[in-house]
Write an enzyme that holds these catalytic residues in place. Structure first.
Site, short mmCIF file in Angstrom:
data_model
loop_
_atom_site.label_atom_id
_atom_site.label_comp_id
_atom_site.label_asym_id
_atom_site.label_seq_id
_atom_site.Cartn_x
_atom_site.Cartn_y
_atom_site.Cartn_z
N CYS A 12 0.82 -1.20 0.00
CA CYS A 12 0.00 0.00 0.00
C CYS A 12 0.85 1.25 0.00
O CYS A 12 2.08 1.20 0.02
CB CYS A 12 -0.92 0.01 1.22
SG CYS A 12 -0.03 0.13 2.78
N CYS A 247 13.83 -1.73 1.88
CA CYS A 247 13.52 -2.76 0.89
C CYS A 247 14.16 -2.42 -0.45
O CYS A 247 13.89 -1.37 -1.04
CB CYS A 247 12.01 -2.89 0.74
SG CYS A 247 11.50 -3.98 -0.60
N SER A 294 8.54 -0.16 -15.27
CA SER A 294 9.59 -0.06 -14.26
C SER A 294 10.97 -0.45 -14.76
O SER A 294 11.96 -0.16 -14.11
CB SER A 294 9.22 -0.92 -13.05
OG SER A 294 8.98 -2.26 -13.45
N ASP A 356 14.56 -6.46 -17.95
CA ASP A 356 13.44 -6.47 -17.01
C ASP A 356 13.99 -6.33 -15.60
O ASP A 356 15.17 -6.58 -15.34
CB ASP A 356 12.63 -7.76 -17.15
CG ASP A 356 11.21 -7.61 -16.64
OD1 ASP A 356 10.86 -6.53 -16.13
OD2 ASP A 356 10.43 -8.57 -16.76
N ASP A 357 13.12 -5.91 -14.68
CA ASP A 357 13.59 -5.65 -13.32
C ASP A 357 13.71 -6.91 -12.48
O ASP A 357 14.53 -6.96 -11.56
CB ASP A 357 12.66 -4.64 -12.62
CG ASP A 357 11.20 -5.04 -12.73
OD1 ASP A 357 10.80 -6.02 -12.07
OD2 ASP A 357 10.46 -4.39 -13.49
N CYS A 393 9.09 -13.02 0.77
CA CYS A 393 9.10 -11.77 1.54
C CYS A 393 7.95 -11.80 2.54
O CYS A 393 6.84 -12.19 2.19
CB CYS A 393 8.94 -10.56 0.62
SG CYS A 393 8.80 -8.99 1.52
N CYS A 448 17.51 -4.04 2.68
CA CYS A 448 17.02 -5.39 2.92
C CYS A 448 17.22 -6.19 1.64
O CYS A 448 16.75 -5.81 0.57
CB CYS A 448 15.54 -5.38 3.31
SG CYS A 448 14.87 -7.05 3.53
N CYS A 451 14.97 -11.22 0.03
CA CYS A 451 14.40 -12.02 -1.06
C CYS A 451 15.47 -12.56 -1.99
O CYS A 451 15.24 -13.51 -2.75
CB CYS A 451 13.36 -11.22 -1.84
SG CYS A 451 13.98 -9.69 -2.57
#
EC number: 2.4.2.14
Length: 476
Positions: A12, A247, A294, A356-357, A393, A448, A451
């Site tokens: 969010c 993050c 992105s 790509d990300d 995550c 962080c 992941c």
């Protein structure tokens, strides 16, 4: 890549303002700029100094506030929320801000970005003590902790309650007379403070300040609590056990390119990631293209570093209705073709580098590679501007099991074969940190990386982890 299709979603975005006559309207515009952080629900709570008024609903901010509802929310202070459900589900009762009314203690509104890893344990304890929960959201845990706190002042009740929480949280709390802001001791989610004239503004991303005309002041610090009212802003600490761990996916994927996090521009960071990717795994090709939106910045960086021309080889269809986007794998795969198109005039007869990300399941990458080949690309080289996402995550991103992460059970070569690319390369962890602007050899790099590495900055409680992934996570 496309969040709805890709399956990599943030929980969010939050926005708050204190000391402005049009606080709800400004909050509406602020939330609109944060819409990319959540599309399942939105809400605003405002105070006129005597009472809280609220409106919220499911859908986009423009759908929730479309029939004059905004004019009914009045006050000089307001907090708002856009939601993507990762904890508790997407029902109306979980749409935030959550509003709690008490005849004796007044009203309290909560907006939360993040995920509490010990919410299940705390909820069970609270229910054993008689608390009755109205939602399945982990956010409600804080309200009950505050209510049951033995401290006299609300400030101390909140500080005491925050000290019990584990995980990621950026909280906006509003009463009739003040707005309180709090960020977890790891600072896992971004949160900034700004000024709009004499009014204080708080937002998940600085792009919201630009939209409403506010001036950025600083980041909210990990373990910090800000108390904002008509007398001004006061800063206090609720935790001294600080370990900044922003993050990494905020830089890689989630945040808007025009936002700054910890003084680092997101577009510039992504462009640097593309340059680092080129240093680590350059390949001979005719054209570079990025998966919108992105990945475009990283693709530009890769093109600049290699000297290979950047072209718009993939086009995003922005007018596909939201009702199409569903969580099932079948619809997700079909959604790629509805959302993306390859530009034949750009890629036909060309050796294409597709930047790509990240890769989550691998399904979307496979579809895009196929799409480029069908458009006439002679070779497709996939370059990923992040390390393989091999670990779940638990801090507010919708990847909670190893099974949905292809890198958890496949080697890079196996993933390459799965997606059908000629070559596949991921950015190293060292390249990621250097690209963002962190020191790789620093024992506390400020990011962080859980992941990617499986090393979590907080304790992971057993009930946070689904039974079939408990053993793998708890042994990290």
């Amino acid at each position: 890549m496309l969040a709805e299709i890709k399956g990599l979603n943030e929980e969010c975005g939050v926005f708050g303002i204190w000391g402005h006559e049009e606080a709800p309207q400004i909050t509406y515009y602020g939330l609109h700029s944060l819409q990319h952080r959540g599309q399942e629900g939105a809400g605003i709570v405002a105070t006129d100094g005597e009472k809280l008024t609220a409106h919220k609903g499911q859908g986009l901010i423009t759908e929730v506030f479309q029939n004059g509802e905004l004019s009914k929310v009045k006050g000089k202070g307001a907090i708002g929320h856009v939601r993507y459900a990762t904890a508790g589900g997407g029902g109306y009762e979980n749409v935030q801000p959550l509003l709690f009314r008490s005849q004796n203690n007044g009203s309290l509104a909560l907006a939360h970005n993040g995920n509490l890893v010990n919410a299940t344990q705390l909820k069970q304890q609270l229910e054993n003590q008689g608390s009755i929960f109205q939602t399945s959201s982990d956010t409600e845990v804080l309200a009950h902790l505050i209510k049951r706190s033995g401290h006299f002042t609300l400030k101390d009740q909140i500080k005491n309650s925050l000290s019990m929480l584990k995980g990621a949280y950026a909280f906006l709390i509003m009463t009739e007379t003040e707005m309180i802001v709090a960020l977890d001791p790891n600072g896992l989610r971004p949160l900034s403070i700004g000024m709009m004239g004499d009014a204080y503004v708080v937002a998940s991303e600085t792009c919201a300040f630009d939209v409403v005309g506010a001036t950025y002041l600083r980041e909210v610090e990990p373990g910090e609590m800000l108390i904002i009212n008509d007398e001004g802003m006061k800063s206090e600490r609720f935790s001294m056990n600080i370990n900044r761990s922003i993050c990494s996916m905020e830089y890689i994927y989630f945040s808007r390119p025009d936002s700054n996090i910890d003084g680092i521009n997101v577009h510039s960071a992504r462009k640097n990631l593309g340059k680092m990717l080129a240093q680590e795994s350059a390949v001979e090709a005719d054209v570079v293209t990025g998966v919108p939106d992105s990945s475009i910045s990283a693709a530009i960086g890769y093109a600049e570093a290699t000297g290979i021309p950047y072209e718009l080889g993939l086009i995003k269809n922005r007018y596909v209705g939201r009702t199409f986007i569903q969580p099932s794998q079948a619809l997700r795969e079909q959604g790629v073709r509805m959302k993306l198109s390859a530009v034949r005039g750009v890629v036909e007869g060309k050796r294409v580098v597709m930047v790509d990300d990240s890769i989550v399941r691998g399904t979307t990458s496979r579809r895009i590679v196929t799409m480029l080949r069908e458009a006439g690309a002679t070779e497709v080289h996939v370059k990923i501007s992040s390390p393989p996402i091999a670990h779940p995550c638990f801090y507010g991103i919708d990847t909670s099991t190893h099974e949905e992460l292809i890198a958890s059970s496949h080697s890079v070569e196996e993933i390459r074969q799965e997606i059908g690319a000629d070559t596949l390369s991921f950015l190293s962890v060292e390249g990621l940190l250097k690209g963002i602007g962190r020191k790789y050899d620093d024992s506390n790099c400020g990011q962080c990386l859980a992941c990617f590495t499986g090393k979590y900055p907080t304790e992971i409680y057993q009930d946070t982890v689904l039974p079939h992934v408990k053993e793998a996570v708890l042994t990290k």
